[in-house]
Design a protein around this motif. Structure first.
Motif, short mmCIF file in Angstrom:
data_model
loop_
_atom_site.label_atom_id
_atom_site.label_comp_id
_atom_site.label_asym_id
_atom_site.label_seq_id
_atom_site.Cartn_x
_atom_site.Cartn_y
_atom_site.Cartn_z
N ASP A 21 0.82 -1.22 0.00
CA ASP A 21 0.00 0.00 0.00
C ASP A 21 0.85 1.27 0.00
O ASP A 21 0.36 2.35 -0.31
N HIS A 24 2.63 4.42 -4.33
CA HIS A 24 1.65 5.46 -4.64
C HIS A 24 1.69 5.91 -6.11
O HIS A 24 1.03 6.87 -6.48
N SER A 26 1.39 3.70 -9.14
CA SER A 26 0.44 2.98 -9.99
C SER A 26 -0.51 2.14 -9.14
O SER A 26 -0.08 1.19 -8.46
N GLY A 27 -1.79 2.48 -9.22
CA GLY A 27 -2.79 1.69 -8.49
C GLY A 27 -2.82 0.24 -8.96
O GLY A 27 -3.04 -0.67 -8.17
N THR A 28 -2.57 0.04 -10.25
CA THR A 28 -2.62 -1.32 -10.80
C THR A 28 -1.55 -2.21 -10.17
O THR A 28 -1.80 -3.38 -9.86
N THR A 30 -0.13 -1.92 -7.23
CA THR A 30 -0.51 -2.23 -5.85
C THR A 30 -1.62 -3.28 -5.83
O THR A 30 -1.55 -4.28 -5.11
N GLU A 31 -2.63 -3.06 -6.68
CA GLU A 31 -3.79 -3.95 -6.70
C GLU A 31 -3.41 -5.36 -7.15
O GLU A 31 -3.85 -6.35 -6.54
N ARG A 34 -1.49 -7.02 -4.36
CA ARG A 34 -2.43 -7.39 -3.29
C ARG A 34 -3.23 -8.63 -3.68
O ARG A 34 -3.46 -9.51 -2.86
N TYR A 102 -5.26 -9.27 -14.52
CA TYR A 102 -4.67 -7.95 -14.80
C TYR A 102 -3.97 -7.85 -16.15
O TYR A 102 -3.50 -6.77 -16.52
N HIS B 146 7.90 -0.03 -6.73
CA HIS B 146 6.59 0.57 -7.04
C HIS B 146 6.59 2.10 -6.96
O HIS B 146 5.76 2.73 -7.58
N ASN B 147 7.50 2.67 -6.20
CA ASN B 147 7.61 4.14 -6.20
C ASN B 147 8.73 4.64 -7.11
O ASN B 147 9.22 5.76 -6.97
#
Lengths: 292, 292
Positions: A21, A24, A26-28, A30-31, A34, A102, B146-147
């Motif tokens: 989480d 910050h 790419s939402g994809t 992270t999702e 997860r 995805y 991711h960042n």
């Protein structure tokens, strides 16, 4: 007072998910990360790490992020393994595989990310002094890289659709799954500061455990119930993969598994006078022998 | 006596290749990794790291493995980027892409391996004390994860075949390429033990450099000669990608590049009284401005 492993098993997902989480951009990414973490799995490697720490009465808190990192690496390897270019699997733990949800590009990147962020998680673990963190990173990257999991995965792919010897089969397992099963024990030994004699028996134990785990996996591919294992059965046979079952038959494979269980138990017995191996014996019962 | 950067530039490949040669499980993994490392590239990131160390008169030896690790991560990202599921490129640096030679599965694994072994390389770098190595691992995993790069790559893929704003374009570049261009400067600052004021100017310099590098890349996609750049030209336009050129035109893009070059130079000028920025200015000349 003994450690409460169940409590820490519940915290494993939180540690990984809250780290993911923190992404910050790419939402994809992270999702997708997860998704594969949350889609279950037995958390065998974290449990093993906690059980090994418990043997030394080391607080499990000290192993929490390392356990999370190893599980992240295990999960990335499954995401990449399931890709069309690799095993081409649609189902994992009863759910559609990452790339089915995805897309392939996101699945490749989500896997890359879990691998990358696993090292970030350990590097920032304030529970461990810098030298210990480095040693943990060294063990894990070694277990996951060309002399570990990745080396074994490549051998495995090259062995498809051709005859391989039993020696080759064992080599594949040793690296493909074995090294990342030894890693939790090996890192726990470093975190706990185990002395050499004890460490050497527990490392041998972890190596037997890796073989046991693989034989069991081969058996479950034939006998398992998709509702319980979350995997389609018979996929090894469909792909003409050499397995313990295809080599020794179902009964022969079971026999070999029991032999290895005895050897693994003997390693634990050898150190049971100096440390408390109760939880490590539980690992054997909980994950290796159970025949669902 | 000043550092000899050219000597260290020659040693970069040796450091990486000899590390890869330490993989003894799968010949294919070693070979596929070697292939992409040996297929060239400007080694922009190692050069930048050496130039930054040189500004502090820090021996380049202390940055050799970090530079190698960053180049390994850059190379893995190219291998995965070229995959059919991603950019689907057949040619890279004038040679067939990794998956064209070794197949997709090996290319995925060879990429995974370069990423994994990059951390192994840093973790075992005896030139740096444990705390510095950890900080280097932290910076690099942050820049690559991711960042950083992976976040940007995902944004980039999601931006294909749709209209995106210039703000979105800049965000993509900032993460996709920018973070792994800042990483050599950032790690060099840690290795050299730079004080905050100087560090802050050099980090800003590295951020401008990332943007310059990207604008130049967009320009070369239109004007470049395949024999020199090793890339097919016009691939951005064919994929309907928004670039600096498609947004501002060729002249507009060049103008913006020159603005950023001035800003980058101003950051160097701000610290030129305390450190020797000669080599960092050379970086700008050698990699950013040159218009081949």
């Amino acid at each position: 007072m003994k450690n409460n492993i169940e409590e820490y098993m519940k915290r494993i997902d939180d540690v990984i998910l809250s780290h993911l989480d923190g992404g910050h951009v790419s939402g994809t990414i992270t999702e997708a990360g997860r998704y594969s973490i949350k889609s279950g799995g037995k958390r065998f490697r974290p449990y093993l790490l906690f059980a090994a720490l418990d043997a030394f009465s080391t607080p499990l808190e000290r192993g929490l992020k390392t356990a999370g990192a190893i599980e992240m690496i295990h999960t990335y390897s499954l995401i990449h393994d399931d890709l069309p270019a690799m095993d081409d699997d649609d189902l994992r733990r009863g759910n559609p595989t990452n790339h089915k949800v995805y897309g392939e590009a996101a699945a490749i990147l989500a896997g890359d990310n879990l691998l990358t962020e696993a090292f970030q998680l350990i590097a920032g673990d304030e529970q461990l002094d810098p030298a210990t963190r480095l040693e943990v990173i060294r063990i894990i990257s070694n277990s996951a890289g060309h002399n570990g999991m990745i080396g074994g995965q490549m051998l495995d792919i090259e062995a498809e659709n051709r005859e391989i010897s039993f020696e080759e089969l064992e080599k594949i397992h040793k690296y493909k799954t074995g090294r990342l099963i030894s890693a939790p024990v090996h890192t726990a030994l470093v975190i706990a500061g185990a002395e050499n004699h004890t460490a050497s028996h527990l490392l041998s134990f972890s190596e037997y455990l890796g073989i046991i785990f693989q034989i069991r996996d081969d058996i479950l591919d034939v006998t398992g119930d998709v509702k319980v294992t979350g995997k389609n059965t018979g996929s090894d046979a469909r792909k003409d993969k050499v397995t313990y079952v295809s080599t020794f038959g179902l009964e022969g494979a079971k026999e070999r598994m029991e032999q290895k269980v005895s050897l693994a138990e003997a390693e634990l017995d050898a150190v049971s006078g100096t440390i408390d191996v109760t939880e490590l014996k539980n690992v054997l019962n909980r994950f290796a022998i159970r025949d669902y």
